[in-house]
Design a protein around this motif. Sequence first.
Motif, mmCIF file in Angstrom:
data_model
loop_
_atom_site.group_PDB
_atom_site.id
_atom_site.type_symbol
_atom_site.label_atom_id
_atom_site.label_comp_id
_atom_site.label_asym_id
_atom_site.label_seq_id
_atom_site.Cartn_x
_atom_site.Cartn_y
_atom_site.Cartn_z
ATOM 1 N N MET A 171 35.533 28.438 26.644
ATOM 2 C CA MET A 171 36.785 29.777 26.785
ATOM 3 C C MET A 171 37.801 29.319 27.063
ATOM 4 O O MET A 171 38.586 28.904 27.848
ATOM 5 N N SER A 172 39.137 29.753 25.720
ATOM 6 C CA SER A 172 40.679 29.167 26.679
ATOM 7 C C SER A 172 41.405 30.079 27.434
ATOM 8 O O SER A 172 42.224 29.536 27.652
ATOM 9 N N TYR A 176 35.778 30.409 16.723
ATOM 10 C CA TYR A 176 34.440 31.335 16.927
ATOM 11 C C TYR A 176 33.999 31.126 17.886
ATOM 12 O O TYR A 176 33.081 31.477 18.732
ATOM 13 N N PHE A 177 33.829 30.155 18.600
ATOM 14 C CA PHE A 177 33.306 29.416 19.643
ATOM 15 C C PHE A 177 33.673 30.507 21.119
ATOM 16 O O PHE A 177 33.446 30.347 22.358
ATOM 17 N N ASN A 178 35.292 30.084 20.657
ATOM 18 C CA ASN A 178 35.773 31.221 22.037
ATOM 19 C C ASN A 178 34.986 32.907 22.131
ATOM 20 O O ASN A 178 34.446 33.109 23.382
ATOM 21 N N PHE A 179 34.905 33.469 21.608
ATOM 22 C CA PHE A 179 33.835 34.525 20.795
ATOM 23 C C PHE A 179 32.875 34.164 21.829
ATOM 24 O O PHE A 179 32.580 35.355 22.435
ATOM 25 N N PHE A 185 28.633 33.972 25.749
ATOM 26 C CA PHE A 185 27.551 33.086 26.823
ATOM 27 C C PHE A 185 27.964 33.674 28.208
ATOM 28 O O PHE A 185 27.156 34.028 29.274
ATOM 29 N N SER A 186 29.071 33.997 28.685
ATOM 30 C CA SER A 186 29.371 34.219 30.140
ATOM 31 C C SER A 186 28.744 35.314 31.113
ATOM 32 O O SER A 186 28.449 35.885 31.361
ATOM 33 N N SER A 218 41.771 25.257 19.958
ATOM 34 C CA SER A 218 41.560 27.226 19.946
ATOM 35 C C SER A 218 42.025 27.554 19.503
ATOM 36 O O SER A 218 41.736 28.626 19.152
ATOM 37 N N LYS A 219 42.982 26.778 18.645
ATOM 38 C CA LYS A 219 43.712 27.684 17.481
ATOM 39 C C LYS A 219 42.986 28.072 16.382
ATOM 40 O O LYS A 219 43.093 28.720 15.414
#
Lengths: 466, 250
Positions: A174-175, A285-288, A293-294, A278-279
């Motif tokens: 997460m960014s 996608y991984f941020n999402f 996951f959190s 992250s940009k």
Amino acid sequence: MSFLIDSSIMITSQILFFGFGWLFFMRQLFKDYEIRQYVVQVIFSVTFAFSCTMFELIIFEILGVLNSSSRYFHWKMNLCVILLILVFMVPFYIGYFIVSNIRLLHKQRLLFSCLLWLTFMYFFWKLGDPFPILSPKHGILSIEQLISRVGVIGVTLMALLSGFGAVNCPYTYMSYFLRNVTDTDILALERRLLQTMDMIISKKKRMAMARRTMFQKGEVHNKPSGFWGMIKSVTTSASGSENLTLIQQEVDALEELSRQLFLETADLYATKERIEYSKTFKGKYFNFLGYFFSIYCVWKIFMATINIVFDRVGKTDPVTRGIEITVNYLGIQFDVKFWSQHISFILVGIIIVTSIRGLLITLTKFFYAISSSKSSNVIVLLLAQIMSHFWINSFDLQGMYFVSSVLLIRMSMPLEYRTIITEVLGELQFNFYHRWFDVIFLVSALSSILFLYLAHKQAPEKQMAP
Amino acid sequence: MASLDRVKVLVLGDSGVGKSSLVHLLCQNQVLGNPSWTVGCSVDVRVHDYKEGTPEEKTYYIELWDVGGSVGSASSVKSTRAVFYNSVNGIIFVHDLTNKKSSQNLRRWSLEALNRDLVPTGVLVTNGDYDQEQFADNQIPLLVIGTKLDQIHETKRHEVLTRTAFLAEDFNPEEINLDCTNPRYLAAGSSNAVKLSRFFDKVIEKRYFLREGNQMTLSPICWEMFSIWIPGFPDRKRFGAGTLKSLHYD
């Protein structure tokens, strides 16, 4: 006849897995180092091959492929071989390599590694006593005994890993957690680093010059050695050497500072790369995913707490339950049994694939972080050990996070598929394992939250300091 | 004392090959008692007499920058290491004679260090391709040192010592093989010590005396002439490649 066909299928697949493990070993793990003894590589590949075979057997179980008696036979054989490697061979080799690294014991390394191995076996046996895992029906050297002990160790490891992974994964992806790093920050730190190096150099120049003049003048500068040397140096110390020790202390402090600055700069570079990553689309996608996951992790921790507090053990297959709930809510006519079978199979397949990938990636990252040519043998064997623990316990316990989520299999498989596993393993107390897992998972997750929080807070403070 | 001129030499190689022991041996003439991992970069200084024994003798400081880490490090570590590669006057490549991979990795180390100098924009070239054209006009003197010689059995020595022959095609470096825990390999007057001081002399020359172009033509040829007379020069055929190279420098 069918037994022979089945066995040949199993054996070919085992050879394939062996080859894959070997390749992975050579290409990924050991790209930059040389492993001098092929024993290690063989053991790693064999462990990998047998672990993958066990998964294959589970999938065959669900699909109904192959004769059931031959499946049973292969289960037993696989289990025996893996236990043999895990409990007898790998600890022995780990002890052997550790001992051969110590120069003193080089001559009698075989003897010392045997001693080490015996100590390990003793503790391994003692491990079983405080845990309520055995039913008194079985003898001493049966499979159940070994599995129960391996199970305890494995469950602890898995719970620790998954607790940490459950917290670390959203933190990494997460960014929200990324600190803002600019180029000027990095340049400023680099300048400080170079300035520190220059100071170290000027001090070392003085020391080198002083040593040279002393040498030319005939004063032999040697460190005070032995008892009398120390006494002598107290009373008759040459002024040159006194000066030198003072400067040496300053140099030591500066070198420590330079190391810290180096690590901080590397950290800043890494953060900058993560920000840039992250940009991109993949990063977003991984941020999402990280958000999902959190939520999943929070739910897991919550469930673990509830299980402990209310003394409850999960019994139902989540997929069936999920489908039941959906069906009841939507009021659709649905053949739950039929669909749940296929969906659970797909779910199991996805879990296996992602966890293999996650495991291999985590292994390589971990390996790079701590490797050097001396300890490479030991590390690989440790990895093999961890990996086989992982696979042995995988069909036993509730699903976990990312790396070890393959343990979901038993819980997510509908009731009729569990029978073969229960049959093969005898009457181990599965409930105990679930409880133990929940406890360790909770402890590990909470402590890693604390740890990451401290690390996160500490880093920006270091940057503020002049 | 700091008024003496200085020269910067990098010491590069895989982790665990013995760079810190080597640097300690070179600078303090003592064996390093407790080697531990180098984090970042550790520097040591050697006082060197340029053109020792001649009337033009002058003393210089040689800074040996021992950069820690491996070629497979994360790119953030590589970017941080790149800050040490500025304005380098000479490079010592260290490899472990008992570990074949460390010799092969020297190629990647040379890429990392020399590319950094050639590309002033600071962009690190990270694809592993080895383009020989890039090193065609490399002016930095190189030295290759193989460590842990005592652990190689006599019969295998020849095979092991020719491992770094590939570097000779492009760089024509000088080569030394020794054991960092035994100071006798670098005892004054031994061939290793002579090679070492010739290397340092070359570094100092390139830095301070050969800025003007015309004097450059003489020294590589004299260099090759010296090498005939020093016994134990490991590879005769390198002399042939060396002459070609020195013509190229002209």
